[in-house]
Design a protein around this motif. Structure first.
Motif, short mmCIF file in Angstrom:
data_model
loop_
_atom_site.label_atom_id
_atom_site.label_comp_id
_atom_site.label_asym_id
_atom_site.label_seq_id
_atom_site.Cartn_x
_atom_site.Cartn_y
_atom_site.Cartn_z
N ASN A 1 3.84 6.51 -9.22
CA ASN A 1 2.53 6.96 -8.78
C ASN A 1 2.68 7.73 -7.47
O ASN A 1 3.35 7.27 -6.55
CB ASN A 1 1.59 5.77 -8.54
N ILE B 1 0.58 9.79 -4.37
CA ILE B 1 -0.64 10.23 -3.70
C ILE B 1 -0.37 11.67 -3.26
O ILE B 1 0.44 11.91 -2.36
CB ILE B 1 -0.96 9.34 -2.48
N TYR C 1 -2.40 10.50 -7.87
CA TYR C 1 -3.65 10.17 -7.19
C TYR C 1 -4.02 11.36 -6.32
O TYR C 1 -3.64 11.44 -5.15
CB TYR C 1 -3.48 8.93 -6.33
#
Length: 330
Positions: free
Chosen positions: A116, A118, A148
């Protein structure tokens, strides 16, 4: 949106340049102002940004003559408005963000699979660069890894500190400061991996080209001279950094400059080549960021950059000093 003054019976055009906010990526512009390169070209520069104008939109009411922007915003605007500003020069050639992990690791971009990140939205330059790297590595965003990219900017680092995301993409200054406070470790720089992907373009209103082509040429000449001198004499940036980027502490500024110089951020090549343009437009099309197709011919004007390259030549410091001494002694 220019003003003209009388000086020695010659017209001096003042070009209003929008830069949104102060940025290390804009360093050639600051160097050109500090070293008097615009004065040499017979033009004046008025810097506009969000802190000194009432509007947040430089495109409204032709607020600015020249707008510094990333390629995503530039090409999107061109796709919805054929009369939007034209690209006349590249100010910064690479993405300027850094990637942080919580712990030091032997990082590979292929290792992002199932992780994941950001990162920034794909409608921004840094966001599109991340998407380019992911696709070039053989992965598909949101299928092979999660992005994200809708977290508000002021909350991103806090979200990362709280435990969300395996990695976070930050501006150079924020990344360096985050590392110094123990929030993470810089493990990669997208600009190095992505290669030629300009982060800052100089764009100009078409009517300015029509009415003040000489001033536009002078602007590009000064920018190119700054890039050229910075390559040969990197210490020239010191004075400009102190004036225009004084909010950053000296240690952070020096780190960013060294990283960027090594990356070729401000290489003296102001032209936009066809391949880079096509790569960006194709990526924008793939990611759904391009309303309608745009053409290189209708978007890029390399005439001024080509002329600058042919006109401005680097003169070594010792030769400049000899020339100056000869003038002094007659």
């Amino acid at each position: 949106m220019h003003s003209v003054h009388e000086r020695d019976k010659e017209e001096v055009v003042t070009l209003k340049v929008w830069e949104s906010e102060k940025s290390m990526l804009h360093l050639p512009l600051y160097v050109a102002i500090k070293e008097g390169y615009f004065d040499e070209q017979g033009i004046k520069i008025q810097l506009l940004n969000r802190s000194n104008t009432a509007t947040q939109d430089p495109y409204a009411d032709n607020l600015a003559d020249i707008i510094l922007t990333d390629p995503v915003n530039c090409l999107y605007r061109k796709s919805v408005n054929p009369s939007a500003p034209l690209i006349i020069a590249v100010l910064a050639h690479r993405d300027g963000t850094f990637l942080l992990a919580r712990e030091k690791e032997n990082f590979t971009w292929e290792g992002l699979k199932d992780k994941n990140i950001i990162c920034y939205p794909p409608e921004t330059g840094p966001g599109l660069v991340m998407e380019k790297i992911i696709r070039d590595t053989g992965m598909v965003p949101m299928r092979d890894l999660c992005l994200y990219n809708r977290i508000p900017d002021e909350l991103r680092l806090g979200v990362f500190k709280s435990g969300s995301g395996s990695y976070i993409q930050l501006t150079a200054a924020k990344a360096i400061m985050a590392e110094e406070t123990g929030a993470g470790h810089i493990i990669a720089r997208p600009g190095e991996k992505a290669g030629a992907f300009p982060s800052v373009l100089c764009t100009v209103q078409p009517e300015i080209i029509n009415n003040h082509a000489d001033a536009v040429q002078g602007f590009v000449n000064a920018i190119y001279k700054a890039q050229l001198w910075m390559q040969h004499e990197p210490d020239i940036v010191t004075g400009a950094v102190k004036i225009y980027l004084d909010e950053l502490d000296k240690k952070t500024r020096n780190k960013i400059i060294q990283y960027y110089l090594k990356m070729g951020m401000w290489s003296p090549y102001p032209q936009v080549d066809v391949k880079t343009f096509n790569d960006i437009t194709q990526l924008m099309k793939t990611s759904g960021q391009l309303a309608v197709p745009v053409t290189f011919k209708g978007t890029v004007n390399n005439i001024f950059a080509s002329q600058a390259i042919n006109t401005i030549k680097y003169i070594p410091k010792e030769e400049r000093e000899k020339s100056w001494f000869k003038k002094i002694i007659g």
